[in-house]
Design a protein around this motif. Structure first.
Motif, PDB file in Angstrom:
ATOM      1  N   TRP A  14      25.682  46.946  36.139  1.00 10.97           N
ATOM      2  CA  TRP A  14      25.237  48.529  35.648  1.00 10.97           C
ATOM      3  C   TRP A  14      24.128  47.904  34.616  1.00 10.97           C
ATOM      4  O   TRP A  14      22.893  48.612  34.245  1.00 10.97           O
ATOM      5  N   VAL A  15      24.928  48.100  33.202  1.00  7.99           N
ATOM      6  CA  VAL A  15      24.317  48.223  32.319  1.00  7.99           C
ATOM      7  C   VAL A  15      23.141  47.053  32.666  1.00  7.99           C
ATOM      8  O   VAL A  15      21.711  46.796  31.470  1.00  7.99           O
ATOM      9  N   LEU A  16      23.235  45.556  32.644  1.00  9.61           N
ATOM     10  CA  LEU A  16      22.553  44.517  33.131  1.00  9.61           C
ATOM     11  C   LEU A  16      21.395  44.324  33.636  1.00  9.61           C
ATOM     12  O   LEU A  16      20.381  44.643  33.283  1.00  9.61           O
ATOM     13  N   ILE A  17      21.373  45.544  34.899  1.00 10.23           N
ATOM     14  CA  ILE A  17      20.240  46.065  35.472  1.00 10.23           C
ATOM     15  C   ILE A  17      19.452  47.065  34.636  1.00 10.23           C
ATOM     16  O   ILE A  17      18.356  46.794  35.027  1.00 10.23           O
ATOM     17  N   LEU A  18      19.933  48.382  34.120  1.00 10.58           N
ATOM     18  CA  LEU A  18      19.503  48.886  34.307  1.00 10.58           C
ATOM     19  C   LEU A  18      18.985  48.136  32.479  1.00 10.58           C
ATOM     20  O   LEU A  18      17.203  48.389  32.004  1.00 10.58           O
ATOM     21  N   GLY A  19      18.494  47.099  31.913  1.00  9.17           N
ATOM     22  CA  GLY A  19      18.456  46.422  30.746  1.00  9.17           C
ATOM     23  C   GLY A  19      17.101  45.244  31.201  1.00  9.17           C
ATOM     24  O   GLY A  19      16.358  46.055  30.647  1.00  9.17           O
ATOM     25  N   ILE A  20      17.500  45.111  32.283  1.00 12.71           N
ATOM     26  CA  ILE A  20      16.543  44.495  32.886  1.00 12.71           C
ATOM     27  C   ILE A  20      15.132  45.374  32.986  1.00 12.71           C
ATOM     28  O   ILE A  20      13.932  44.811  33.072  1.00 12.71           O
TER      29      ILE A  20
ATOM     30  N   TYR B  88      14.434  48.315  31.925  1.00  8.84           N
ATOM     31  CA  TYR B  88      14.039  48.568  30.567  1.00  8.84           C
ATOM     32  C   TYR B  88      13.214  47.330  29.707  1.00  8.84           C
ATOM     33  O   TYR B  88      11.710  47.845  29.695  1.00  8.84           O
ATOM     34  N   LEU B  89      13.507  45.974  30.245  1.00 14.59           N
ATOM     35  CA  LEU B  89      12.442  45.054  29.541  1.00 14.59           C
ATOM     36  C   LEU B  89      10.880  45.132  29.962  1.00 14.59           C
ATOM     37  O   LEU B  89      10.102  45.203  29.720  1.00 14.59           O
ATOM     38  N   LEU B  90      10.957  45.237  31.257  1.00  8.30           N
ATOM     39  CA  LEU B  90      10.739  44.812  32.377  1.00  8.30           C
ATOM     40  C   LEU B  90       9.421  46.584  31.907  1.00  8.30           C
ATOM     41  O   LEU B  90       8.061  46.243  32.258  1.00  8.30           O
ATOM     42  N   LEU B  91       9.544  47.312  32.015  1.00  4.06           N
ATOM     43  CA  LEU B  91       9.151  48.492  32.062  1.00  4.06           C
ATOM     44  C   LEU B  91       8.296  48.601  30.874  1.00  4.06           C
ATOM     45  O   LEU B  91       7.256  48.881  30.500  1.00  4.06           O
ATOM     46  N   ARG B  92       8.377  47.780  29.197  1.00  5.43           N
ATOM     47  CA  ARG B  92       8.221  47.345  28.273  1.00  5.43           C
ATOM     48  C   ARG B  92       6.995  46.226  28.231  1.00  5.43           C
ATOM     49  O   ARG B  92       6.038  47.260  27.274  1.00  5.43           O
TER      50      ARG B  92
ATOM     51  N   ALA C 205       7.544  46.163  39.085  1.00  2.00           N
ATOM     52  CA  ALA C 205       9.180  45.223  39.660  1.00  2.00           C
ATOM     53  C   ALA C 205      10.357  46.505  38.469  1.00  2.00           C
ATOM     54  O   ALA C 205      11.241  46.207  39.136  1.00  2.00           O
ATOM     55  N   GLY C 206       9.208  47.499  37.142  1.00  2.00           N
ATOM     56  CA  GLY C 206       9.939  47.651  36.440  1.00  2.00           C
ATOM     57  C   GLY C 206      11.229  49.112  37.321  1.00  2.00           C
ATOM     58  O   GLY C 206      12.306  49.273  37.064  1.00  2.00           O
ATOM     59  N   ILE C 207       9.955  49.510  38.523  1.00  2.86           N
ATOM     60  CA  ILE C 207      10.528  50.871  38.606  1.00  2.86           C
ATOM     61  C   ILE C 207      11.207  49.881  39.967  1.00  2.86           C
ATOM     62  O   ILE C 207      12.041  51.317  40.462  1.00  2.86           O
ATOM     63  N   LEU C 208      11.242  49.268  40.442  1.00  3.76           N
ATOM     64  CA  LEU C 208      11.890  48.789  41.390  1.00  3.76           C
ATOM     65  C   LEU C 208      13.289  48.770  41.462  1.00  3.76           C
ATOM     66  O   LEU C 208      14.214  48.605  41.917  1.00  3.76           O
ATOM     67  N   VAL C 209      13.460  47.689  39.755  1.00  5.91           N
ATOM     68  CA  VAL C 209      14.343  47.209  39.056  1.00  5.91           C
ATOM     69  C   VAL C 209      14.719  49.021  38.760  1.00  5.91           C
ATOM     70  O   VAL C 209      16.780  49.246  38.816  1.00  5.91           O
TER      71      VAL C 209
END
Length: 251
Positions: A21-27, A29-33, A39-43
């Motif tokens: 769960w934390v890993l998905i949130l981290g991904i 975050y990186l995409l949105l940054r 892609a960020g919104i989908l993840v």
């Protein structure tokens, strides 16, 4: 939030479901940054969906929706001619001896009815498939547990025919009812499973009194650690969805 709750939450986050769960949130975050908005919104959506389907409170709420249709058994009254217990409440220990499984409360509930003088006969059935043990006679496993709980062998009947699902068990119990001329019967299973089992019994022209066990839809106070997706949360949601799907398909 107490230190105890915080420690529990951190512990849940360190478990496989929490870490993912934390890993998905981290991904996300990186995409949105990186301004990869789509892609960020989908993840992020996947992260939110993961949080829902693995949430303890969502699971218990879904199960409560099933369980609330099962009334509690009233005290007293004439004893049941037979208390029919659906299979699935037993398991095997490493030596192959029968023990209570996750849904073992149904076996205990039936034994309590007999000890309270509310059941003349306890009936068990069901067939299990096990990669290690092969085909398992769940009725005999239940019988062994009842004997260990002080129920005499003369008060126990085991269905001999193979029953791989609830529909098979209902049909077998109906045939046994006709053979034994039972008039007043109770059907014991997990409370969340009983609505579907009762519908199958009704279709088979089989009138029974439901006795719920393994209640898991009870309300609990909000605790921050239970907001973290866990394996148990996924299990609760999956159990409820399985029952709703079965009802939709008429099985």
């Amino acid at each position: 939030m107490s230190l105890f709750d915080l420690g529990k939450a951190l512990g849940y986050l360190a478990m496989p479901a929490g870490l993912l769960w934390v890993l998905i949130l981290g991904i996300a975050y990186l995409l949105l940054r990186r301004r990869q908005w789509l892609a960020g919104i989908l993840v992020l959506g996947v992260w939110a969906l993961y949080a829902v389907v693995g949430n303890y409170y969502v699971g218990t709420a879904l199960l409560a929706g099933l369980e609330r249709t099962i009334p509690p058994l009233e005290d007293g009254g004439e004893p049941f001619d037979a208390v029919l217990v659906l299979g699935g409440g037993s398991d095997l220990d490493p030596t192959g001896r029968p023990i209570l499984g996750e849904a073992g409360d149904r076996i205990i509930a039936a034994a309590r009815l007999w000890h309270a003088g509310r059941a003349r006969t306890l009936v068990a059935g069901g067939t299990g498939r096990d990669l290690v043990a092969g085909s398992r006679d769940l009725g005999q496993e239940t019988r062994a547990i009842w004997l260990s709980l002080g129920v005499p062998d003369g008060a126990i009947e085991v269905v001999r025919e193979e029953c791989l699902n609830t529909r098979d068990e209902i049909a077998a119990y109906r045939r046994l009812r006709d053979l034994r001329h039972w008039r007043r019967m109770a059907l014991v299973s997990s409370a969340s499973h009983l609505p579907r089992a009762l519908r199958l019994a009704e279709k088979a022209g089989f009138a029974v009194t439901p006795v719920g066990a393994d209640w898991r839809g009870r309300r609990h106070a909000l605790q921050v650690q239970r907001l973290v997706p866990t394996g148990y949360g996924f299990h609760l949601v999956s159990t409820a969805c399985w029952e709703y799907l079965g009802r939709r398909l008429g099985k």
